[in-house]
Write an enzyme that holds these catalytic residues in place. Structure first.
Site, PDB file in Angstrom:
ATOM      1  N   CYS A  50      43.213  38.484  46.016  1.00 52.32           N
ATOM      2  CA  CYS A  50      44.458  39.375  46.519  1.00 52.32           C
ATOM      3  C   CYS A  50      44.348  39.749  47.861  1.00 52.32           C
ATOM      4  CB  CYS A  50      44.722  40.692  45.630  1.00 52.32           C
ATOM      5  SG  CYS A  50      43.151  41.576  45.628  1.00 52.32           S
ATOM      6  N   VAL A  96      53.481  42.282  43.485  1.00 46.14           N
ATOM      7  CA  VAL A  96      54.301  43.187  43.956  1.00 46.14           C
ATOM      8  C   VAL A  96      55.536  43.324  43.216  1.00 46.14           C
ATOM      9  CG1 VAL A  96      55.924  43.863  46.027  1.00 46.14           C
ATOM     10  CG2 VAL A  96      53.313  43.115  46.526  1.00 46.14           C
ATOM     11  N   PRO A  97      56.134  42.245  42.604  1.00 43.69           N
ATOM     12  CA  PRO A  97      57.430  42.328  41.784  1.00 43.69           C
ATOM     13  C   PRO A  97      57.072  42.944  40.505  1.00 43.69           C
ATOM     14  CG  PRO A  97      57.248  39.967  42.709  1.00 43.69           C
ATOM     15  CD  PRO A  97      56.127  40.684  43.143  1.00 43.69           C
ATOM     16  N   PRO A 137      44.515  43.074  29.268  1.00 45.27           N
ATOM     17  CA  PRO A 137      44.114  41.963  30.203  1.00 45.27           C
ATOM     18  C   PRO A 137      45.535  41.160  30.457  1.00 45.27           C
ATOM     19  CG  PRO A 137      42.771  41.642  28.145  1.00 45.27           C
ATOM     20  CD  PRO A 137      43.902  42.903  27.855  1.00 45.27           C
ATOM     21  N   ASN A 184      42.650  37.040  37.944  1.00 47.07           N
ATOM     22  CA  ASN A 184      41.697  36.265  38.985  1.00 47.07           C
ATOM     23  C   ASN A 184      40.365  37.081  38.510  1.00 47.07           C
ATOM     24  OD1 ASN A 184      42.482  38.596  40.043  1.00 47.07           O
ATOM     25  ND2 ASN A 184      42.568  37.928  42.060  1.00 47.07           N
ATOM     26  N   GLU A 244      52.958  35.386  49.750  1.00 41.73           N
ATOM     27  CA  GLU A 244      51.740  35.160  49.069  1.00 41.73           C
ATOM     28  C   GLU A 244      51.796  34.001  48.270  1.00 41.73           C
ATOM     29  OE1 GLU A 244      50.404  37.702  45.521  1.00 41.73           O
ATOM     30  OE2 GLU A 244      48.834  38.133  46.739  1.00 41.73           O
ATOM     31  N   ASP A 249      37.468  31.415  31.075  1.00 44.61           N
ATOM     32  CA  ASP A 249      38.723  32.415  31.242  1.00 44.61           C
ATOM     33  C   ASP A 249      39.390  31.736  32.120  1.00 44.61           C
ATOM     34  OD1 ASP A 249      40.027  34.017  29.269  1.00 44.61           O
ATOM     35  OD2 ASP A 249      39.002  35.847  29.834  1.00 44.61           O
ATOM     36  N   GLU A 266      40.794  52.067  44.269  1.00 49.71           N
ATOM     37  CA  GLU A 266      39.766  51.759  43.347  1.00 49.71           C
ATOM     38  C   GLU A 266      38.486  52.058  43.998  1.00 49.71           C
ATOM     39  OE1 GLU A 266      41.169  47.924  41.369  1.00 49.71           O
ATOM     40  OE2 GLU A 266      41.657  49.470  39.951  1.00 49.71           O
TER      41      GLU A 266
HETATM   42  P1  NAD Z   1      51.512  39.627  37.554  1.00 50.19           P
HETATM   43  O1  NAD Z   1      52.110  40.461  38.406  1.00 50.19           O
HETATM   44  O2  NAD Z   1      52.199  38.504  36.845  1.00 50.19           O
HETATM   45  O3  NAD Z   1      50.907  40.259  36.226  1.00 50.19           O
HETATM   46  C1  NAD Z   1      49.884  41.355  36.123  1.00 50.19           C
HETATM   47  C2  NAD Z   1      49.848  41.970  34.869  1.00 50.19           C
HETATM   48  O4  NAD Z   1      51.120  42.827  34.854  1.00 50.19           O
HETATM   49  C3  NAD Z   1      49.546  40.801  33.602  1.00 50.19           C
HETATM   50  O5  NAD Z   1      48.583  41.382  32.833  1.00 50.19           O
HETATM   51  C4  NAD Z   1      51.037  41.122  32.931  1.00 50.19           C
HETATM   52  O6  NAD Z   1      51.127  40.640  31.959  1.00 50.19           O
HETATM   53  C5  NAD Z   1      51.427  42.389  33.246  1.00 50.19           C
HETATM   54  N1  NAD Z   1      52.988  42.767  33.412  1.00 50.19           N
HETATM   55  C6  NAD Z   1      53.900  41.713  33.797  1.00 50.19           C
HETATM   56  N2  NAD Z   1      55.216  42.437  33.534  1.00 50.19           N
HETATM   57  C7  NAD Z   1      54.637  43.558  33.001  1.00 50.19           C
HETATM   58  C8  NAD Z   1      55.785  44.946  32.922  1.00 50.19           C
HETATM   59  N3  NAD Z   1      56.973  44.805  33.112  1.00 50.19           N
HETATM   60  N4  NAD Z   1      55.121  45.995  32.429  1.00 50.19           N
HETATM   61  C9  NAD Z   1      53.766  46.023  32.212  1.00 50.19           C
HETATM   62  N5  NAD Z   1      53.033  44.871  32.402  1.00 50.19           N
HETATM   63  C10 NAD Z   1      53.641  43.934  33.073  1.00 50.19           C
HETATM   64  O7  NAD Z   1      50.091  39.110  38.467  1.00 50.19           O
HETATM   65  P2  NAD Z   1      49.347  37.879  38.068  1.00 50.19           P
HETATM   66  O8  NAD Z   1      49.816  36.750  38.138  1.00 50.19           O
HETATM   67  O9  NAD Z   1      48.189  38.199  36.813  1.00 50.19           O
HETATM   68  O10 NAD Z   1      48.094  38.198  39.399  1.00 50.19           O
HETATM   69  C11 NAD Z   1      48.114  37.677  40.597  1.00 50.19           C
HETATM   70  C12 NAD Z   1      48.845  38.821  41.498  1.00 50.19           C
HETATM   71  O11 NAD Z   1      47.849  39.776  41.268  1.00 50.19           O
HETATM   72  C13 NAD Z   1      48.654  38.535  42.597  1.00 50.19           C
HETATM   73  O12 NAD Z   1      49.924  38.962  43.512  1.00 50.19           O
HETATM   74  C14 NAD Z   1      47.549  39.144  43.465  1.00 50.19           C
HETATM   75  O13 NAD Z   1      47.558  39.358  44.830  1.00 50.19           O
HETATM   76  C15 NAD Z   1      47.711  40.342  42.515  1.00 50.19           C
HETATM   77  N6  NAD Z   1      46.027  40.861  42.484  1.00 50.19           N
HETATM   78  C16 NAD Z   1      45.802  42.219  43.347  1.00 50.19           C
HETATM   79  C17 NAD Z   1      44.614  42.647  43.125  1.00 50.19           C
HETATM   80  C18 NAD Z   1      44.528  43.897  43.939  1.00 50.19           C
HETATM   81  O14 NAD Z   1      43.391  44.636  43.783  1.00 50.19           O
HETATM   82  N7  NAD Z   1      45.285  44.609  44.864  1.00 50.19           N
HETATM   83  C19 NAD Z   1      43.700  42.044  42.705  1.00 50.19           C
HETATM   84  C20 NAD Z   1      43.807  41.065  41.958  1.00 50.19           C
HETATM   85  C21 NAD Z   1      45.081  40.448  42.001  1.00 50.19           C
END
Ligand code: NAD
Length: 485
Positions: free
Chosen positions: A285, A231-232, A178, A154, A382, A95, A459
């Site tokens: 993260c 964050v976005p 997921p 991740n 980031e 994966d 968490e």
């Molecule tokens: P991402 O923000 O692109 O997506 C995260 C999830 O949100 C995905 O499942 C995506 O499909 C979903 N999503 C996107 N838009 C949405 C919306 N409008 N409504 C509902 N769901 C939506 O992030 P990514 O690229 O998958 O992961 C990397 C990011 O995650 C990095 O910024 C990383 O730092 C962060 N992260 C944080 C932690 C933590 O515990 N703080 C852990 C792992 C990753």
């Protein structure tokens, strides 16, 4: 490449695998080769409805069970995960591309830890009794209802468990979506939970992009949203959840500082900086990607870091000798390459790395930039890849001020042999998950989460219980009611 451990359909709803080929195809790509190894279908509105309906139907009876009964099922699932750790680790590697030398020890096992820990806590969740003269109040710790979990790519197995375990322990149902980049692992967790005795409907997994996440977040039948993402995305999901006054947990991005003082053990500091930047090829993260190194130790630090990075074993993630895998996707690799080019263009000194390796798969070298200054893009944004920025500093106060000068606040670390200084510096860090003479440890017993824009809520640990349950207070009058008229 057929994989015997692969799930058999796109979604897991109401205790069984479900397919709806009307949903758009999402290819599953093995990051080590770029090869397509499977396909799942995005959830259609009918699939979303099935997931919500079955979760709602199952939740109240689950909440009515004793915590000990609920916990027993979660602990059984934890044992089953450990028994098939090898297969689950292979799946996690397919994966995400992370090497087996990581997935065998960190992914399914930390998911099992969460199920075991929250399964153990479930029987001890209570309210309290508050005596008020003759009258009294009692509180009940109650489930929130239907929780939605949305994952990043991740740590797909771990995230599915870190959200599912406390939610289920508290008597909630969960629908987990997921990341579309890593759709497989959460399905196996759902399958195992069901085999362990979890009643149908309580842990559903449905696939899709943000287009599937968004309607889950706004559905009035959903009581809580827990997102792990950038964050976005967090801003959008938090705002959408606020419309319905829903509970939220936001685990978002970071640009965390790691401060290394002159008096630190050089070998430990280098090891800490490696763990803080290159584990999971930098896709963590909480990574400490702004490495502030005091001037007196800087050159020795860079020399030793460079030496140790020469021993990285990059290659086939299924070979247990490999300790550094590819980026999760071509897109992520290109994003990271863009940052590396920016680092060079803005005048940072490339100490090592910076190149893509091979043309198959998405491998990037571990990359170190020195002489990085606070305003450079590689020091502010980031990157989420194997790119370490080394910044110089002279005084403790200066390091603290510069470390905190960021919108993020997920983690922070300090290396020093002066323990008083270690505690003093960490106390001033504007961050949620901190480390002294260590980095990136995340045991289930410790709260995990961010300050500032890195998130809200925690968490793991007992703190997570607060975020998956609510208190009801009940006033009990023992005597007559004294009304004014
Ligand atoms: P991402 O923000 O692109 O997506 C995260 C999830 O949100 C995905 O499942 C995506 O499909 C979903 N999503 C996107 N838009 C949405 C919306 N409008 N409504 C509902 N769901 C939506 O992030 P990514 O690229 O998958 O992961 C990397 C990011 O995650 C990095 O910024 C990383 O730092 C962060 N992260 C944080 C932690 C933590 O515990 N703080 C852990 C792992 C990753």
């Amino acid at each position: 490449m057929p994989n015997p451990t692969q799930p058999t359909a796109s979604h897991f709803i109401n205790g069984t695998y479900v397919e709806d080929t009307a949903g758009a195809e999402i290819p599953v790509i093995y990051p080590a080769t770029g090869e397509q190894i499977g396909v799942v279908h995005e959830a259609t509105p009918a699939i979303i409805e099935q997931a919500i309906t079955s979760a709602k139907a199952a939740q109240k009876a689950w909440a009515a069970m004793s915590g000990t009964e609920r916990g027993r099922i979660l602990r059984r699932a934890a044992d089953m995960i450990r028994e098939c750790n090898h297969d689950l680790s292979v799946l996690e590697t397919y994966d995400t591309g992370k090497p087996m030398s990581e997935t065998l020890y960190v992914d399914a096992t930390s998911g099992a830890d969460a199920l075991e820990y929250f399964g153990g806590l479930a029987g001890s969740l209570t309210g309290e009794h508050i005596q008020l003269g003759e009258d009294w109040v009692y509180t009940r710790r109650e489930a929130l209802g239907l929780c939605v979990g949305i994952g990043a790519w991740n740590y797909p197995t771990q995230i599915a468990c870190w959200k599912g375990a406390p939610a289920l322990a508290c008597g909630n149902a969960m629908i987990f979506k997921p990341s579309e980049t890593t759709p497989l692992c959460a399905l196996k967790i759902a399958e195992i939970l069901h085999e362990a005795g979890l009643p149908a409907g309580l842990y559903n997994v449905i696939q899709g992009t943000g287009a599937v996440g968004a309607p889950l977040v706004t559905d009035p039948r959903v009581d809580k949203v827990s997102l792990t993402g950038s964050v976005p995305t967090g801003r959008k999901v938090y705002a959408a959840a606020a419309e319905g006054i829903k509970h939220v947990t936001m685990e978002l991005g970071g640009k965390s500082p790691l401060i290394i003082f002159d008096d630190a053990s050089l070998e430990d500091a280098v090891g800490g900086a490696i763990l803080a930047n290159f584990y999971s090829s930098g896709q963590v993260c909480s990574n400490g990607t702004r490495v502030f190194v005091q001037k007196g130790i800087k050159e020795a630090f860079l020399k030793r870091l460079h030496e140790r990075l020469q021993t990285v074993v990059m290659g086939d993630p299924l070979d247990e000798a490999t300790n550094f895998g590819p980026m999760v996707s071509e897109r992520q690799m290109q994003i990271v390459q863009g940052f590396i080019e920016k680092g060079k263009a803005e005048g940072a000194r490339l100490v090592c790395g910076g190149e893509r390796i091979g043309t198959e798969g998405f491998f990037l070298e571990p990359t170190v930039f020195a002489d990085v200054t606070d305003g450079m893009t590689i020091a502010t944004d980031e990157i989420f890849g194997p790119v370490m920025s080394v910044l110089d500093f002279e005084t403790e106060d200066e390091a603290i001020a510069r470390a905190n000068a960021t919108e993020f606040g997920l983690s922070a670390g300090v290396f020093t042999t002066d323990l008083a200084r270690g505690h003093r510096v960490i106390a001033q860090m504007e961050a949620g998950s901190c480390f002294i003479n260590s980095y990136n440890d995340a045991p289930v017993e410790a709260p995990f989460g961010g300050a500032k824009n890195s998130g809200v809520g925690r968490e793991n640990s007992k703190a997570a219980i607060e975020h998956y349950s609510q208190m009801k207070s009940v006033y009990v009058r023992m005597g007559a009611v004294d009304a004014p008229f």
